[in-house]
Write an enzyme that holds these catalytic residues in place. Sequence first.
Site, mmCIF file in Angstrom:
data_model
loop_
_atom_site.group_PDB
_atom_site.id
_atom_site.type_symbol
_atom_site.label_atom_id
_atom_site.label_comp_id
_atom_site.label_asym_id
_atom_site.label_seq_id
_atom_site.Cartn_x
_atom_site.Cartn_y
_atom_site.Cartn_z
ATOM 1 N N TYR A 216 0.836 -1.202 0.000
ATOM 2 C CA TYR A 216 0.000 0.000 0.000
ATOM 3 C C TYR A 216 0.872 1.254 0.000
ATOM 4 O O TYR A 216 2.066 1.212 0.327
ATOM 5 C CB TYR A 216 -0.927 0.032 1.213
ATOM 6 N N TYR B 266 -8.469 8.996 11.116
ATOM 7 C CA TYR B 266 -7.909 9.394 12.410
ATOM 8 C C TYR B 266 -8.647 10.562 13.066
ATOM 9 O O TYR B 266 -8.158 11.134 14.040
ATOM 10 C CB TYR B 266 -6.423 9.735 12.234
ATOM 11 N N ILE C 290 -7.979 0.933 10.687
ATOM 12 C CA ILE C 290 -8.995 1.989 10.675
ATOM 13 C C ILE C 290 -10.231 1.539 9.891
ATOM 14 O O ILE C 290 -10.160 0.674 9.017
ATOM 15 C CB ILE C 290 -8.426 3.298 10.094
ATOM 16 N N PHE D 264 -5.425 5.769 -0.121
ATOM 17 C CA PHE D 264 -4.509 4.633 -0.167
ATOM 18 C C PHE D 264 -4.702 3.876 -1.474
ATOM 19 O O PHE D 264 -5.841 3.622 -1.903
ATOM 20 C CB PHE D 264 -4.787 3.662 0.980
ATOM 21 N N PHE E 266 2.661 9.752 3.334
ATOM 22 C CA PHE E 266 2.974 9.648 4.771
ATOM 23 C C PHE E 266 3.317 8.232 5.198
ATOM 24 O O PHE E 266 3.855 8.021 6.286
ATOM 25 C CB PHE E 266 1.812 10.176 5.620
ATOM 26 N N ASP E 267 3.026 7.233 4.331
ATOM 27 C CA ASP E 267 3.353 5.849 4.675
ATOM 28 C C ASP E 267 3.320 5.027 3.400
ATOM 29 O O ASP E 267 2.444 5.220 2.539
ATOM 30 C CB ASP E 267 2.358 5.297 5.692
#
Length: 278
Positions: free
Chosen positions: A192, A246, A220, A262, A202-203
């Site tokens: 991902y 979040y 999540i 994502f 961010f990831d």
Amino acid sequence: GAACVSTPCILRSGMRSTCMMADSSHKDPAAVARLAALFATSIPTLGIASMAEPGLQASSRDAISGVISGAVSVSSTLVAEASLADQIWYELNRPPVTLNPFEVSPVGYVFVAMYASYLGWQIFRPASEAEIEIEAKRQAAAEEAARSSVGFLQEAAAEENAKVLPSGLVYTQLSEGTGAMPTASQTVKVHYEGKLADGTVFDSSIRRGEPTEFKVEQVIQGWQEGLQLMREGGKARLTIPASLAYGSYGSRTIPGNAALQFEVELLEVRDEGFKLPF
């Protein structure tokens, strides 16, 4: 004479008669008897305080009695202090809490009081200037993310093959898989990459070069819904509103109120194992 060194002739003038008796004891048996009687009557009262032999001065008796009384008092004080020190040392070496039978030592109560005071201070203390500044920046970033997330979600919903679910999740299938569809209790292996509305990554497991494994129900809400729409071997884009991600507070790398996007490749579905992706 020699007898005056070993008898109480150090008591100066008030003891001259005693010294004379001691000196004459070498020659006079009666003097020896009187000297023995004197010591015999004085020993039961620590040897000094009850001397009543004629010739002793009262001031000398009182002075010596005072010295002995002081010595006894100091000795008693030292004994009491030693006992107190032993008690303190015992309490310091006891466990603060004993379970069987349950007992909290004085040291334990001190620890509890100190910890309660610390917690109270952490909860009710005024914020520092640095904390106020950090909170102000966080709120500003959350407000900006909330504004940009509206258009971000709308653009994702307008893409080809995009589906907007009742929860607000925008699901876009990129390639269809042929394997099983995961359930909430199953474990999946995925690649991902996550982005913010401004394109900031961010990831990314792709950049790390290693897929991530986790149980579907542990991530999540937006991921849980999106993964259960995919099949093993497929790819999809999940654009997730903040309420399914979040929330208003965000995380260390994600501002509050931020919508997230994502791209996910579902590599494997199985019934074992567990690992959080974040």
